[in-house]
Design an enzyme around this catalytic site. Structure first.
Site, PDB file in Angstrom:
ATOM      1  N   HIS A  48       0.521  -1.271   0.044  1.00  0.00           N
ATOM      2  CA  HIS A  48       0.125   0.244  -0.139  1.00  0.00           C
ATOM      3  C   HIS A  48       1.057   0.999   0.101  1.00  0.00           C
ATOM      4  CE1 HIS A  48      -2.846   2.702   1.266  1.00  0.00           C
ATOM      5  NE2 HIS A  48      -2.691   2.488   1.431  1.00  0.00           N
ATOM      6  N   TYR A  49       1.815   0.930   0.756  1.00  0.00           N
ATOM      7  CA  TYR A  49       2.663   2.430   1.247  1.00  0.00           C
ATOM      8  C   TYR A  49       3.496   2.961   0.137  1.00  0.00           C
ATOM      9  CZ  TYR A  49       0.600   3.627   5.163  1.00  0.00           C
ATOM     10  OH  TYR A  49      -0.857   3.952   5.687  1.00  0.00           O
ATOM     11  N   HIS A  50       4.252   1.613  -0.923  1.00  0.00           N
ATOM     12  CA  HIS A  50       4.704   1.868  -2.646  1.00  0.00           C
ATOM     13  C   HIS A  50       3.820   2.038  -3.934  1.00  0.00           C
ATOM     14  CE1 HIS A  50       7.220   0.517  -5.532  1.00  0.00           C
ATOM     15  NE2 HIS A  50       6.393  -0.538  -6.093  1.00  0.00           N
ATOM     16  N   SER A  64       3.677   5.322  -2.433  1.00  0.00           N
ATOM     17  CA  SER A  64       5.099   6.886  -3.084  1.00  0.00           C
ATOM     18  C   SER A  64       4.694   6.644  -4.408  1.00  0.00           C
ATOM     19  CB  SER A  64       6.109   5.380  -2.667  1.00  0.00           C
ATOM     20  OG  SER A  64       6.136   4.952  -0.806  1.00  0.00           O
TER      21      SER A  64
END
Ligand code: MG
Length: 662
Positions: free
Chosen positions: A298-300, A303
């Site tokens: 998710h944070y990939h 980003s």
């Protein structure tokens, strides 16, 4: 300056409120570079100390300025979804849409209580200060022309400023603060956390566009807005987060601030600061395999979109050259990592704190990315659902540094895809789950990750978070069901291309117990997993599995669990170990979205480790379309041999001699 701060602290709270009424704030003029073209009238009125008229001239400037573009707002093409319309209308009634995990929205009072905290989840408190219902109000205003949205928005905007002062007392000042002021000081942690501040910096660029023509956006309001906006940017400038996605978000939004409001004297500093951070962090936070270092899909994804947003706003306003070419190359690599780890239905594994992203949202992302990388045929393929472009030239493929190993026999819906996570140490969002995997077969994810359910807050909330992140609810090995103490896997073998593909990873999971996992992707159709645990530790060693929601049949004698779907797409999991190995059913939950969870089957194969001798298990994971096969398996290698793992397997009458050597 010092004097003003002190007075803010020491005056009773109502007096502070009066300071921030919707009235002319002449200090706004000090923040603006009045030598900019278009400011001539404002400047001369200020020189004559005719501040009210100067504010009128300044508002006129902002309403008619040209040459500043917003990459995401086109006033001629505003669209509002039914959901956003509801958030806008609820917002009028102070039913604020704060978080999808807490629906229906809470009522924050006729006289808004910005410190209301109905569930002690930090996210609910923080995200109130992101004002997520304001952009919907802006869209509703723009589309309907109904001034009630603008009137209410300006009221809430000022109300928020009055009730959420940014207090920064010295130690001595703090010591003399009253209970009410201390409460206000505590509120600063939520209302003025740099991540939330940056969120508002970004959203207020759009809000400015939606509302600036309203009768409620008065010259006085403009000066309030500019002073408040500047204070926000200064807050982020001086308080950037140390690392991770927060820092990326903050930097990207400083680029928004500096680019969208170039009239501020500090605008260039803000923009350059944001761009410098993104240029630096893209090198630090993205491994050379293209994955973001928090190891969370998710944070990939977040980003990627941060890096893209940063360059988009710079691009439409003429600053793209402040980013080197390598920046876009890295972003492209990050997108290729998404294609690699995604299942054919466009969904992601829910490792770490990831939530499940669905195809419609992913298609939107791919379409946006395809515009930025028009020559990338794989992105085009994903964006067009295979109508254009080309599939990647590979099937199984790993992200070596971040430790994601993808076994794949195709790209279409009927493919088999396993994504296994065994990476280096990472921080907050990462979970102690090394060795775990998700497995998609023929349209179904049979082994979804437990997800994260909630982030953090009171002890009660943290307890729920801890349940979902614990090692034993992942598909990996534990000692006494305890969380693994170290997450730093090493890859000993990655061999692909032959009929049977192989992976061996090793993690010193506990001080006295090393876990080695070998995966065979046999005939590119089913899996054999070998788990070996070696070290001085003694105790209950278990290999855990959790399945997708649905009924299962459990055969404890034969260590066999089968799913019972009625569409001829099922999974058989069978364990083989020493005589003492047993099958135990466990508590199982899966969470695809914040604060949502479903019950699901979970179990483990377990054995007692009584001495320093290693223990080991074989698990066969076999997709079944009609009749379950008869399976037997035994080791053909010694326990924890230095350079090999061997298994002899029989599926019905077919014999396999599996060997991994390194
Ligand atoms: Mg997990």
């Amino acid at each position: 300056m010092k004097l003003k701060k002190l007075s803010t602290l020491l005056l009773p709270f109502m007096l502070v409120a009066q300071l921030y009424g919707q009235e002319l704030r002449p200090e706004a003029f000090d923040l603006i570079d009045l030598n900019k073209p278009g400011m001539e009238k404002t400047r001369s009125l200020i020189q004559e100390k005719r501040f009210s008229e100067a504010a009128v001239a300044l508002l006129d400037y902002y309403r008619t300025r040209t040459g500043i573009n917003h990459p995401e707002v086109d006033l001629d093409k505003v669209k509002i979804s039914a959901e956003e319309q509801k958030w806008a209308d609820d917002g009028l009634k102070h039913l604020f849409f704060v978080h999808k995990g807490y629906q229906p929205s809470y009522f924050y009072g006729e006289d808004i209580n910005w410190e209301y905290w109905p569930v002690q989840d930090n996210e609910l408190r923080w995200q109130l200060h992101r004002h997520k219902w304001w952009i919907p109000m802006g869209k509703a205003y723009r589309l309907s022309g109904d001034e009630k949205y603008a009137g209410e928005w300006t009221k809430q905007y000022i109300d928020w400023i009055i009730k959420n002062p940014l207090l920064t007392p010295t130690k001595e000042e703090k010591a003399s603060m009253s209970g009410e002021m201390l409460k206000k000081l505590d509120n600063v942690r939520y209302a003025w956390r740099p991540l939330e501040v940056s969120n508002r910096l970004q959203d207020q660029t759009a809000l400015f566009m939606y509302f600036v023509d309203s009768q409620y956006f008065t010259p006085e309001f403009l000066t309030e807005f500019l002073v408040n906006y500047h204070r926000h940017a200064a807050r982020v400038m001086g308080n950037y987060s140390q690392q991770g996605n927060h820092l990326l978000f903050e930097a990207q939004r400083m680029i928004y601030a500096g680019t969208f409001f170039p009239e501020f004297r500090d605008a260039e500093t803000w923009r350059k600061s944001g761009i410098a951070i993104l240029n630096d962090e893209i090198k630090t936070q993205v491994y050379d395999d293209g994955f973001q270092y928090e190891l969370d899909p998710h944070y990939h994804l977040a980003s990627i979109n941060i890096f893209i947003k940063g360059i988009e706003i710079a691009d439409v306003n003429g600053y793209k050259k402040e980013f080197p070419a390598s920046y876009l190359e890295t972003v492209e690599k990050m997108i290729m990592a998404v294609i690699n780890y995604s299942f054919p239905n466009y969904q992601n594994p829910c490792f770490s704190d990831a939530k499940l992203d669905f195809k419609p949202e992913m298609l939107k992302s791919y379409k946006r990315w395809a515009k930025i990388f028009p020559r990338n045929k794989q992105i085009l393929y994903m964006a067009s659902e295979g109508k254009k472009g080309e599939l990647p030239s590979y099937l199984s493929n790993r992200l070596a540094k971040s430790g994601f190993y993808v076994f794949r026999n195709g790209w279409k819906e009927d493919a088999t895809v396993m994504v296994l996570k065994a990476g280096p140490p990472a921080f907050w969002h990462n979970q102690p789950d090394n060795g775990t995997f998700e497995l998609y077969v023929n349209g179904r994810n049979f082994f979804p990750d437990a997800g994260s359910y909630v982030y953090a807050g009171s002890a009660e909330v943290n307890k729920e978070r801890d349940w979902f992140r614990q090692t034993m609810v992942h598909k990996t090995l534990t000692l006494n069901n305890a969380n693994i103490e170290q997450t730093d896997s090493k890859c000993l073998l990655w061999e692909i291309g032959n009929d049977t593909e192989k992976l061996v990873v090793e993690n010193q999971s506990y001080a006295d117990l090393k876990h080695r996992r070998t995966v065979f992707f046999v005939d590119k159709s089913f899996f054999v997993i070998v788990d070996e645990a070696a070290g001085k530790a003694t105790g209950d060693v278990a290999v855990h599995y959790q399945l997708s929601e649905g009924k299962v049949s459990v055969n404890t004698e034969k260590l066999k669990v089968s799913t019972l779907y009625t569409d001829n797409n099922n999974m058989l999991v069978q364990g083989f170990g020493g005589k003492e190995t047993r099958l135990a059913e466990e508590e199982g939950w899966v969470s695809y979205a914040y604060r949502q969870k479903n019950e699901r089957p979970a179990f483990s194969f377990r054995t007692q480790k009584n001495n320093s001798e290693p223990v080991r298990f074989i698990t066969v994971i076999y997709p079944v379309s009609k009749k379950s096969p008869c399976i037997s398996a035994k080791f053909s290698s010694k326990s924890m041999e230095d350079n090999q793992v061997g298994v002899v397997l029989k599926i019905n009458k077919k014999k396999y001699e599996l060997q991994a050597k390194w």
